[in-house]
Design an enzyme around this catalytic site. Sequence first.
Site, PDB file in Angstrom:
ATOM      1  N   LYS A  55       0.829  -1.206   0.000  1.00  0.00           N
ATOM      2  CA  LYS A  55       0.000   0.000   0.000  1.00  0.00           C
ATOM      3  C   LYS A  55       0.862   1.255   0.000  1.00  0.00           C
ATOM      4  O   LYS A  55       1.891   1.331   0.674  1.00  0.00           O
ATOM      5  CB  LYS A  55      -0.932   0.005   1.220  1.00  0.00           C
ATOM      6  CG  LYS A  55      -1.922   1.179   1.206  1.00  0.00           C
ATOM      7  CD  LYS A  55      -2.954   1.025   2.303  1.00  0.00           C
ATOM      8  CE  LYS A  55      -3.709   2.324   2.555  1.00  0.00           C
ATOM      9  NZ  LYS A  55      -4.786   2.595   1.597  1.00  0.00           N
TER      10      LYS A  55
ATOM     11  N   CYS B 123      -4.858   7.593  -7.516  1.00  0.00           N
ATOM     12  CA  CYS B 123      -5.904   7.753  -6.506  1.00  0.00           C
ATOM     13  C   CYS B 123      -6.664   9.053  -6.720  1.00  0.00           C
ATOM     14  O   CYS B 123      -6.070  10.126  -6.767  1.00  0.00           O
ATOM     15  CB  CYS B 123      -5.305   7.712  -5.106  1.00  0.00           C
ATOM     16  SG  CYS B 123      -5.155   6.023  -4.548  1.00  0.00           S
TER      17      CYS B 123
ATOM     18  N   LYS C 266       1.261   3.636 -12.344  1.00  0.00           N
ATOM     19  CA  LYS C 266      -0.158   3.277 -12.212  1.00  0.00           C
ATOM     20  C   LYS C 266      -1.021   4.433 -12.679  1.00  0.00           C
ATOM     21  O   LYS C 266      -0.888   5.558 -12.191  1.00  0.00           O
ATOM     22  CB  LYS C 266      -0.476   2.917 -10.764  1.00  0.00           C
ATOM     23  CG  LYS C 266      -1.896   2.369 -10.588  1.00  0.00           C
ATOM     24  CD  LYS C 266      -2.059   1.700  -9.246  1.00  0.00           C
ATOM     25  CE  LYS C 266      -3.454   1.160  -9.038  1.00  0.00           C
ATOM     26  NZ  LYS C 266      -3.586   0.477  -7.745  1.00  0.00           N
TER      27      LYS C 266
END
Lengths: 432, 447
Positions: free
Chosen positions: A45, A139, A177
Site C-alpha cells: 500500500k 488515486c 499506475k
Amino acid sequence: MADLRSEFIGIKSPNPFWLASAPPTDKEYNVRRAFEAGWGGVVWKTLGSEGPPVVNVNGPRYGAIYGADRRLLGLNNIELITDRPLEVNLREIKSVKRDYPDRALIVSLMVPCDEDSWKAILARVEDTEADGVELNFGCPHGMAERGMGSAVGQVPEYIEMVTRWVKQHSRMPCIVKLTPNISDIRGPARAAKAGGADAVSLINTINSITSVDLDDFAPEPTIDGKGTHGGYCGPAVKPIALNMVAEIARDAETAGLPISGIGGVTTWRDGAEFMALGAGNVQVCTAAMTYGFKVVQEMISGLSEYMDRKGFTNTSELVGRAVPNVTDWQYLNLNYVTKAEIVQDDCIKCGRCFAACEDTSHQAIAMSEDRTFTVKDEECVACNLCVEVCPVDCIEMVQMAKGSVDPRTGETVGDYANWTTHPNNPSATAAE
Amino acid sequence: MSHSQLTEGIVPGRLDTEGYCKNFTDVAPPLGVQEARIAADRCYFCHDAPCMEACPTSIDVPLFIRQISTGTPEAAARTIFEQNILGGMCARVCPTETLCEGACVRMDSEGEPVEIGALQRFATDTLMAKQDHPFSRAPSTGKSVAVVGAGPAGLAAAHRLAMLGHEVTIYDAHAKPGGLNEYGIASYKAPGGFAQAEVAWLLQIGSITVVENWQLGRKGDGDLADLLGDHDAVFLGMGLSGVNALRLEGEDKSGIRPATEFIAELRQASDLASLPVGRDVVVIGGGMTAVDAAVQSKLLGALNVSLVYRRARAEMPASLHEQEHALTHGVSIIENAAPVAIHGNGAVREVEFAYTRSGPDGLEMTDATFRLPADQVFKAIGQTLGDTPAKVEVAGGKIKVDGAGRTTAPRVWAGGDCTHAGEDLTVTAVAQGRDAAQDIHHVLMEG
C-alpha cells in the site's frame, strides 16, 4: 497442471496474481497471510513522504452497490495512502521480502511533485530489497486535492517528468499506475513510456458516488452528514478497465509496453481476459476484500485448467493473444449477418426477450397464444439484446451463409466489407 | 384424569402443553427481510406473466415482487390488495402449487418456483402490521347493498362496494365474520387470530355494517324479499352449509361427524387440550377438508389416522402438496376404497371398506373388503348448498350465475362456493365477490 510462473519486467512470481496496492497490503501481518494463501505478488500500500503520516476519516470509508443476494458488484473507497509511519512500513517490507524471496514485492509510492521528495524516498525503498516500485498517479480522492495521485496522472507532462526522476534516481523497475479519470488513456501511457517506465498498471479507481441517503440527503458513505466522491472498483469496473488495457496494448506508440491489468478481477476468467488483451499479469483487490485471500486459489486452479485445455505451457502464450482482434468500429465486417434463434427445448417462456425486443428494439420476436416465442428474421437486426436478457441463455446468434439473402434487407450476404467503403459513407474510398 | 396417545376412545388431553404448542404453530413461518430479498431476487419479471394469469384474482405478481425487492413492501401490498383485498389470507391458504407457483417459469428451468405465496404474505403482513388501510371511499352514492355471508366472497364484495361509495350491510349466520377463513381452515395455516384481524382491517374502509347470527330465510331474521325491500341490490355469498352423507346404515352411531364441524370446533377452541379426539381416526374423502381434518387429528394426538379415498390418489381433489403434508404428518392415505358398513354397538368401532376399480360405468365396488378400527370417523365427501330463495335458480346443486355474477333473480348477484362457477377456493370466491361488486356498481349507477 500448467506452469503459471510469471516474469513481469524481470520480476518473477509463482503466478500472475498480485494483490494491488490497497488496504489488504498495508501491513506485514496482512501480506504474510496473503503469501501464505498463495498470492504471487503484492504491491505494498502506497507510502508517502517521511514525517507525520496522513490521517484517515474515522467514519465509514467504503460504499457498495449490490446484485442479487447482496453480491457485491462495486466498491467505492475514500481511504488515503498508508497512515502508518514510513519507517514502520519500510522495516516490515524488508522483513517480508527476506522471508518470501520467491514472491514479487513492489512498493507503491506517492510523494509531492518535486525531485527531492522522490529522490529521498527511492533510496529508502531500495534498502528494503523490494523488487520494484509502482508510482501511484491514480488515486482520485483526498490526495488528489493535495496535488498528488490522479492530479499527476491527469497531466501527461507530470507523469513523464516524475517517471524520469524515478528512473534517474533508482535502479529499481518502475511501474506507473494510471488513473482512468481521463478522456484518452493513451496520453498518460505514452507519457509514462517516454519517461522511461518499465510498465504501466491500470486502472486505478474511478471517481464515484455510490449512493445517496434519501433521508439525510447526503452521498454515501456519509461522514457526519457530508460525503465526498471516492474511487470505484470491483466487478462493475472491469469492462472499463479491459478497454483501457486494450487501447494501450494496440496503440502503435505503446505497443509492447508491459501492462499490469487491474480492475474488477474476481475470478481466473477475469484474469485470463485481461491477459488476453495484453496484460502481463493482473492485480486484485476487491475480490480479496470481499471474500478473503483464499480466492486466489480458485484463480490459480482455474487459469491452470484453462491453459491445459488450450495447450498453453506458459502464461506468455496467453498474453496479448486477443489484441490483434481489437479494432475500430469502421473496420467491422458489415456483411457478417446473424439472426437470433431461440432453442425451444430450453426456453422457459418467461417472455423477457419479447418484452425487450417489442418495447425497446426492433419488434423481431413473435409471441403466440401458448407463449411460444420465435424470431422474425425479416425484422431481426441481430442486436443481441434478447440473448443478453434471457435468464436461461437459450438464444443463439446464427450466422447467415455467404450467398444467402437476408430477409430483412433483401440483400445477398457477401464478402467482407466495412464502413470505409460503404456507399453511405461520405468519405468512403472507392472499392476496388 | 390423564390421557395419552394410547388411550382408547374419544378423549381430550392426549398431549402435554408443549406438544400442542409445537403442533399448532405457523405451518409456514413468515419470511424475514433478508429471506424476502433473496426470494424476490429470483423473480424474472416475466412479460405477461404466467403466474398472474394463473391467479384467479389476477394479482400483478412480477410487479409486487419487484416492489419488495426495491424495499417498498407497502407498495407491493397495495398492488396485491387492489386485486385481492383478502391477499393476506390467500397468501396463507392458496394452493399456490397449482396456481401462481405452479405456473412460475422457474418450474421449467429448475423445478423450484419463486416463493410467491410467502412473498405475498411478507408484503401484506408488513402493511397490515401498520394497521394502515391503503384505500379510501369514493363519495357516497346513496345506494345500499345487502351482502349475505361474511366469508371471502361476501367480504370482497362488501369492500369493493364500500370503496365505490355504497352503503353495505353484511348479514352472517355465525357469531363471527370470516366464513371459512374463520371456521373452515386448518388452525396452523392462519394462527394468531389472523382471520378476525383481517376482517377488522378490511372494515376500516368504512360504511360496512356487519349483522351477526342472521340467517337468510330463518324466521325472525328475514328473507330475500326483505333484503330487496331494504336495499338496492343483494349479493349472496353464503357458501355451502350442508354436508353430504355417507348413506350407510349406522351412520348415526356416535363418533361419526362431518369433518367441517370438527375443523370449526378446533378453530374456535381456546384450549386445544380440552378438545377430544379419537385414538383411531378414519377420515373419508379426498379433498382439502379431508386433509385438514386428518392432519389436525394427528396433531391433536390421535395415534392412527387413515384418510380413505374412493378413487386413486392422482384424482384426489387435495393437491399433491396437501397430500404430502398429510403423509409427512403420519396420516396413512388409502386409495381406491369406499365405505360399505359401519360397525359398532352404539358407538362406532370399525368401518368396513370395499376396494374399488373403475369400470365402464364409472366406479365399481369389488368383493375385496377390509375393516379399519375407528373410534372416530370424519365425513369429508363434499358440502352442499343450504336453503336458497325460490326466485334464485339452482342448477346442479349450486346457484346459477352469469359471468358477471348475476343470478336469475333481478337485483340479486351471487359468488363464492354457493355458485357453480369456478373452483371452490378462497381466492376464487374473492375474485367473484369483487367482480360482482363491480357489476352491481355498474348497474346501480346506470339505473
